[in-house]
Design a protein around this motif. Structure first.
Motif, PDB file in Angstrom:
ATOM      1  N   ARG A  77       0.823  -1.213   0.000  1.00  0.00           N
ATOM      2  CA  ARG A  77       0.000   0.000   0.000  1.00  0.00           C
ATOM      3  C   ARG A  77       0.854   1.259   0.000  1.00  0.00           C
ATOM      4  NH1 ARG A  77      -2.769   0.465   6.004  1.00  0.00           N
ATOM      5  NH2 ARG A  77      -0.863   0.581   7.237  1.00  0.00           N
ATOM      6  N   THR A  78       2.022   1.215   0.685  1.00  0.00           N
ATOM      7  CA  THR A  78       2.917   2.371   0.661  1.00  0.00           C
ATOM      8  C   THR A  78       3.482   2.582  -0.735  1.00  0.00           C
ATOM      9  OG1 THR A  78       3.513   1.919   2.958  1.00  0.00           O
ATOM     10  CG2 THR A  78       4.935   3.413   1.726  1.00  0.00           C
ATOM     11  N   ARG A  79       3.864   1.498  -1.389  1.00  0.00           N
ATOM     12  CA  ARG A  79       4.420   1.595  -2.726  1.00  0.00           C
ATOM     13  C   ARG A  79       3.384   2.147  -3.711  1.00  0.00           C
ATOM     14  NH1 ARG A  79       6.605  -2.957  -2.641  1.00  0.00           N
ATOM     15  NH2 ARG A  79       5.125  -4.236  -3.832  1.00  0.00           N
ATOM     16  N   LEU A  80       2.144   1.659  -3.601  1.00  0.00           N
ATOM     17  CA  LEU A  80       1.088   2.152  -4.488  1.00  0.00           C
ATOM     18  C   LEU A  80       0.820   3.631  -4.246  1.00  0.00           C
ATOM     19  CD1 LEU A  80      -1.457  -0.818  -4.407  1.00  0.00           C
ATOM     20  CD2 LEU A  80      -0.016  -0.115  -6.321  1.00  0.00           C
ATOM     21  N   ALA A  81       0.747   4.015  -2.969  1.00  0.00           N
ATOM     22  CA  ALA A  81       0.468   5.418  -2.651  1.00  0.00           C
ATOM     23  C   ALA A  81       1.569   6.331  -3.167  1.00  0.00           C
ATOM     24  CB  ALA A  81       0.309   5.589  -1.138  1.00  0.00           C
ATOM     25  N   VAL A  82       2.829   5.908  -2.993  1.00  0.00           N
ATOM     26  CA  VAL A  82       3.944   6.731  -3.462  1.00  0.00           C
ATOM     27  C   VAL A  82       3.941   6.833  -4.978  1.00  0.00           C
ATOM     28  CG1 VAL A  82       6.456   6.846  -3.607  1.00  0.00           C
ATOM     29  CG2 VAL A  82       5.367   6.283  -1.441  1.00  0.00           C
ATOM     30  N   GLN A  83       3.674   5.722  -5.648  1.00  0.00           N
ATOM     31  CA  GLN A  83       3.649   5.752  -7.108  1.00  0.00           C
ATOM     32  C   GLN A  83       2.535   6.651  -7.633  1.00  0.00           C
ATOM     33  OE1 GLN A  83       3.412   1.662  -8.303  1.00  0.00           O
ATOM     34  NE2 GLN A  83       5.588   1.267  -7.972  1.00  0.00           N
ATOM     35  N   TYR A  84       1.328   6.529  -7.065  1.00  0.00           N
ATOM     36  CA  TYR A  84       0.232   7.391  -7.500  1.00  0.00           C
ATOM     37  C   TYR A  84       0.536   8.859  -7.216  1.00  0.00           C
ATOM     38  CZ  TYR A  84      -2.748   3.307  -8.287  1.00  0.00           C
ATOM     39  OH  TYR A  84      -3.278   2.147  -8.760  1.00  0.00           O
ATOM     40  N   ALA A  85       1.122   9.118  -6.037  1.00  0.00           N
ATOM     41  CA  ALA A  85       1.437  10.499  -5.676  1.00  0.00           C
ATOM     42  C   ALA A  85       2.493  11.078  -6.613  1.00  0.00           C
ATOM     43  CB  ALA A  85       1.925  10.564  -4.228  1.00  0.00           C
ATOM     44  N   CYS A  86       3.499  10.286  -6.970  1.00  0.00           N
ATOM     45  CA  CYS A  86       4.538  10.767  -7.886  1.00  0.00           C
ATOM     46  C   CYS A  86       3.958  11.041  -9.269  1.00  0.00           C
ATOM     47  CB  CYS A  86       5.665   9.747  -7.972  1.00  0.00           C
ATOM     48  SG  CYS A  86       6.659   9.618  -6.467  1.00  0.00           S
ATOM     49  N   LEU A  87       3.095  10.150  -9.749  1.00  0.00           N
ATOM     50  CA  LEU A  87       2.478  10.363 -11.057  1.00  0.00           C
ATOM     51  C   LEU A  87       1.623  11.632 -11.057  1.00  0.00           C
ATOM     52  CD1 LEU A  87       1.431   6.728 -12.037  1.00  0.00           C
ATOM     53  CD2 LEU A  87       3.261   8.098 -13.032  1.00  0.00           C
ATOM     54  N   PHE A  88       0.856  11.828  -9.990  1.00  0.00           N
ATOM     55  CA  PHE A  88       0.020  13.025  -9.917  1.00  0.00           C
ATOM     56  C   PHE A  88       0.888  14.273  -9.796  1.00  0.00           C
ATOM     57  CE2 PHE A  88      -2.630  16.188  -7.800  1.00  0.00           C
ATOM     58  CZ  PHE A  88      -3.777  16.130  -8.570  1.00  0.00           C
ATOM     59  N   ALA A  89       1.976  14.179  -9.012  1.00  0.00           N
ATOM     60  CA  ALA A  89       2.870  15.329  -8.875  1.00  0.00           C
ATOM     61  C   ALA A  89       3.481  15.699 -10.225  1.00  0.00           C
ATOM     62  CB  ALA A  89       3.967  15.029  -7.858  1.00  0.00           C
ATOM     63  N   LEU A  90       3.873  14.681 -11.006  1.00  0.00           N
ATOM     64  CA  LEU A  90       4.403  14.956 -12.345  1.00  0.00           C
ATOM     65  C   LEU A  90       3.344  15.629 -13.217  1.00  0.00           C
ATOM     66  CD1 LEU A  90       6.430  11.689 -13.067  1.00  0.00           C
ATOM     67  CD2 LEU A  90       7.331  13.953 -12.523  1.00  0.00           C
ATOM     68  N   GLY A  91       2.097  15.161 -13.087  1.00  0.00           N
ATOM     69  CA  GLY A  91       1.014  15.798 -13.836  1.00  0.00           C
ATOM     70  C   GLY A  91       0.815  17.243 -13.431  1.00  0.00           C
ATOM     71  N   VAL A  92       0.872  17.516 -12.117  1.00  0.00           N
ATOM     72  CA  VAL A  92       0.712  18.896 -11.637  1.00  0.00           C
ATOM     73  C   VAL A  92       1.859  19.773 -12.138  1.00  0.00           C
ATOM     74  CG1 VAL A  92       0.697  20.341  -9.576  1.00  0.00           C
ATOM     75  CG2 VAL A  92      -0.636  18.239  -9.628  1.00  0.00           C
ATOM     76  N   ILE A  93       3.085  19.229 -12.098  1.00  0.00           N
ATOM     77  CA  ILE A  93       4.239  19.995 -12.578  1.00  0.00           C
ATOM     78  C   ILE A  93       4.084  20.307 -14.067  1.00  0.00           C
ATOM     79  CG2 ILE A  93       6.722  19.865 -13.001  1.00  0.00           C
ATOM     80  CD1 ILE A  93       6.965  18.271 -10.413  1.00  0.00           C
ATOM     81  N   ALA A  94       3.608  19.311 -14.821  1.00  0.00           N
ATOM     82  CA  ALA A  94       3.391  19.541 -16.249  1.00  0.00           C
ATOM     83  C   ALA A  94       2.338  20.626 -16.477  1.00  0.00           C
ATOM     84  CB  ALA A  94       2.972  18.243 -16.933  1.00  0.00           C
ATOM     85  N   VAL A  95       1.255  20.574 -15.691  1.00  0.00           N
ATOM     86  CA  VAL A  95       0.207  21.598 -15.818  1.00  0.00           C
ATOM     87  C   VAL A  95       0.761  22.980 -15.468  1.00  0.00           C
ATOM     88  CG1 VAL A  95      -1.981  22.407 -14.854  1.00  0.00           C
ATOM     89  CG2 VAL A  95      -1.698  20.005 -15.449  1.00  0.00           C
ATOM     90  N   LEU A  96       1.564  23.045 -14.390  1.00  0.00           N
ATOM     91  CA  LEU A  96       2.155  24.320 -13.997  1.00  0.00           C
ATOM     92  C   LEU A  96       3.083  24.847 -15.092  1.00  0.00           C
ATOM     93  CD1 LEU A  96       2.980  23.714 -10.219  1.00  0.00           C
ATOM     94  CD2 LEU A  96       1.226  25.213 -11.157  1.00  0.00           C
ATOM     95  N   ALA A  97       3.878  23.944 -15.675  1.00  0.00           N
ATOM     96  CA  ALA A  97       4.800  24.382 -16.724  1.00  0.00           C
ATOM     97  C   ALA A  97       4.039  24.913 -17.944  1.00  0.00           C
ATOM     98  CB  ALA A  97       5.716  23.227 -17.128  1.00  0.00           C
ATOM     99  N   VAL A  98       3.009  24.168 -18.355  1.00  0.00           N
ATOM    100  CA  VAL A  98       2.226  24.601 -19.518  1.00  0.00           C
ATOM    101  C   VAL A  98       1.504  25.918 -19.220  1.00  0.00           C
ATOM    102  CG1 VAL A  98       0.275  24.008 -20.990  1.00  0.00           C
ATOM    103  CG2 VAL A  98       1.963  22.269 -20.422  1.00  0.00           C
ATOM    104  N   SER A  99       0.913  26.006 -18.017  1.00  0.00           N
ATOM    105  CA  SER A  99       0.206  27.238 -17.659  1.00  0.00           C
ATOM    106  C   SER A  99       1.162  28.424 -17.580  1.00  0.00           C
ATOM    107  CB  SER A  99      -0.527  27.061 -16.326  1.00  0.00           C
ATOM    108  OG  SER A  99       0.396  26.813 -15.273  1.00  0.00           O
ATOM    109  N   GLN A 100       2.400  28.164 -17.102  1.00  0.00           N
ATOM    110  CA  GLN A 100       3.381  29.243 -17.032  1.00  0.00           C
ATOM    111  C   GLN A 100       3.713  29.754 -18.430  1.00  0.00           C
ATOM    112  OE1 GLN A 100       4.485  30.712 -14.379  1.00  0.00           O
ATOM    113  NE2 GLN A 100       5.998  32.046 -15.341  1.00  0.00           N
ATOM    114  N   VAL A 101       3.879  28.824 -19.376  1.00  0.00           N
ATOM    115  CA  VAL A 101       4.179  29.225 -20.755  1.00  0.00           C
ATOM    116  C   VAL A 101       3.004  30.004 -21.352  1.00  0.00           C
ATOM    117  CG1 VAL A 101       4.616  28.363 -23.079  1.00  0.00           C
ATOM    118  CG2 VAL A 101       5.785  27.337 -21.124  1.00  0.00           C
ATOM    119  N   ILE A 102       1.788  29.490 -21.126  1.00  0.00           N
ATOM    120  CA  ILE A 102       0.606  30.164 -21.671  1.00  0.00           C
ATOM    121  C   ILE A 102       0.438  31.558 -21.057  1.00  0.00           C
ATOM    122  CG2 ILE A 102      -1.911  30.071 -21.820  1.00  0.00           C
ATOM    123  CD1 ILE A 102      -1.680  27.046 -21.978  1.00  0.00           C
TER     124      ILE A 102
END
Length: 412
Positions: free
Chosen positions: A17-42
Motif C-alpha cells: 500500500r505504501t508503494r502504491l500510494a507513493v507511485q500514484y502520488a509521484c504520477l500526480f505530482a508529475l502531472g501537476v508539474i506539467a500543468v504548472l509548466a504549460v500554464s506558465q508558458v501560456i
C-alpha cells in the motif's frame, strides 16, 4: 585514478500500500508539474501579447500626440513668422527685435529653443552644436516635412521649422524641444500600464546607446531597433522587461534617435500570480486527496492479500484456514481459488496420512501405526505409573486359503 560517484539509494518500500500510494502520488505530482509548466508558458505568452499591444498602442499614441502638438506649435510659430514687424526684422537682420520675438515665442509655446535660420545658414537664437543642427535642418529636410529628431551631444531634440515668407522665403523659424526625462515622463503617464520610456541615440558606427544607465548597450538593443515594432524580452539594469523600439524620423533617411518603451516582466506577470497560486493550491489539494485515496485503495487491495499471506503460512504449518470472499473481483476470485486449493491440499494430506497408517484392504491401523502408538505409550510410561499390554492375534493356515480358494476369498 577516477573516483566514482556514490550511487543514489532509491527508497524501497516493503508494504504494497505504501508503494502504491507513493507511485500514484509521484504520477500526480508529475502531472501537476506539467500543468504548472504549460500554464506558465501560456500565461507568459498571454502577458507578452497584452504588454506588446499596450506598448504598440503607447507608441502610436505618442506619435498622434506629437502630430497634434506639432500642429499646435506650427500654428503658434506661423503667427510670429507672419508678423510684419518680425519679417521686417529678419529681412533687415535686426537681431534684438528677432531675439525679443523668439523669447516671446518660447514663453508662449514652452519650447526649449527658438531660433531663426537665414538663407545663408546663419542662426540667431541658438549656439554651439545645437545652433549648427538648427542651421542645417531647413536645408536637409525633404520636401513636405517640417520636423525632425536630431541628436546633439548627449541630448536629443525634436525640431520644427516654419518658413518666413515676404512673400518669398527669407528664412525659417525653428523651435526645439528637448526630449528629456520630463518630456518622457509625460509620455509614460499616457499609458494604461506603468511603462518606462527612454531615448536611444545612434552612434557613428551604427550602434545604439542611451544616457539611461539601465539600458545596456549591445547587439540586443541594435537588433531591437533594426526590427522596429517587433517586441522582445531584454535584460535591463533593473530586471527583465518586454521592450519595443521605434526609430524617430531624422533630417535624412537614417534616423539619429529612437524611442524605447519597456515594461517589467515581473509587473506584467503580477496580475497572473493569483491564477498561478490557485493552480498550485489546487495541485497541492489534489495531491493530498490522491495520497489519501491511494492509501485507502492500497489498503483495500493489500488487506485481502495480507490475509492470503497469513493463510498460506498457516497452510504451510499444516493447518487449514477458510477465507471469506470480500467481493467478486480478481482478489475475490483469487480468494476462492485459494480456499479450493487449501481444501484439496488438506484432503490429499488426510488421504496420504490414512494410507500411511492404515491397511488399504481392511482400513485397520497397520504396523506403522502400531509402532507409533507403542512408542508413545512407552514414552508415557516413563512419566506415569500406567501399564501397557500388547496382544497378538494370528490366523493359522491363512496361506492355504489364499492358495486353494484364491485371494478374493482370502480378502473377504
Amino acid at each position: 585514478m577516477k573516483s566514482r560517484m556514490p550511487a543514489i539509494a532509491l527508497p524501497h518500500f516493503t508494504k504494497l500500500r505504501t508503494r502504491l500510494a507513493v507511485q500514484y502520488a509521484c504520477l500526480f505530482a508529475l502531472g501537476v508539474i506539467a500543468v504548472l509548466a504549460v500554464s506558465q508558458v501560456i500565461i507568459g505568452r498571454q502577458a507578452q501579447r497584452a504588454v506588446t499591444a499596450e506598448l504598440v498602442t503607447s507608441a502610436t499614441v505618442y506619435d498622434r500626440i506629437w502630430d497634434m502638438r506639432e500642429h499646435s506649435l506650427m500654428t503658434a510659430t506661423e503667427v510670429v513668422s507672419r508678423d510684419f514687424g518680425f519679417r521686417s526684422a529678419v529681412a533687415s537682420g535686426d537681431a534684438p527685435t528677432i531675439l525679443s520675438a523668439l523669447n516671446t515665442l518660447k514663453a508662449r509655446t514652452g519650447t526649449t529653443v527658438a531660433a531663426v535660420v537665414g538663407l545663408d545658414g546663419g542662426v540667431i537664437g541658438a549656439r554651439d552644436q545645437l545652433g549648427s543642427a538648427v542651421g542645417q535642418l531647413p536645408f536637409a529636410l525633404p520636401d513636405g516635412r517640417h520636423s525632425a529628431v536630431v541628436s546633439v551631444g548627449q541630448d536629443t531634440y525634436r525640431l520644427i521649422t516654419v518658413p518666413i515668407l515676404a512673400p518669398t522665403t527669407i528664412g525659417w523659424t525653428v523651435i526645439a524641444i528637448r526630449l528629456d526625462k520630463q518630456e518622457l515622463a509625460g509620455l509614460e503617464k499616457l499609458s494604461a500600464i506603468p511603462i518606462k520610456a527612454s531615448i536611444l541615440q545612434r552612434a557613428p558606427d551604427g550602434t545604439w546607446h542611451s544616457t539611461d544607465p539601465t539600458v545596456k548597450t549591445g547587439p540586443s538593443i541594435d537588433t531591437l531597433v533594426a526590427h522596429a515594432g517587433q517586441p522582445a524580452t531584454l535584460d535591463f539594469g533593473d530586471g527583465n522587461a518586454y521592450a519595443i523600439a521605434r526609430p524617430l524620423a531624422g533630417p535624412s533617411t537614417v534616423p539619429q534617435a529612437a524611442l524605447l518603451l519597456r515594461y517589467s516582466t515581473s509587473l506584467a506577470l503580477a496580475e497572473y500570480r493569483p491564477i498561478q497560486l490557485g493552480i498550485v493550491l489546487a495541485g497541492l489539494l489534489g495531491l493530498i486527496m490522491v495520497v489519501w485515496g491511494s492509501l485507502k485503495l492500497a489498503a483495500n487491495i493489500a488487506r485481502p492479500i495480507a490475509a492470503l499471506q497469513r493463510a498460506v503460512q498457516t497452510l504451510e504449518e499444516g493447518s487449514r484456514t477458510e477465507l471469506v470472499v470480500p467481493n467478486r473481483d480478481e482478489i475475490g476470485q483469487l480468494t476462492e481459488s485459494f480456499n479450493r486449493m487449501s481444501a484439496g491440499i488438506m484432503d490429499r494430506e488426510d488421504r496420504i496420512t490414512h494410507l500411511a497408517l492404515h491397511d488399504p484392504l481392511t482400513s485397520l491401523p497397520n504396523r506403522t501405526f502400531f509402532r507409533q502408538s507403542l512408542d508413545r505409550s512407552m514414552q508415557r510410561l516413563a512419566r506415569t505409573t500406567e501399564q501397557v499390554a500388547v496382544l497378538c492375534l494370528d490366523l493359522d493356515r491363512f496361506k492355504v486359503i489364499n492358495d486353494t480358494l484364491g485371494h478374493p476369498v482370502g480378502d473377504a
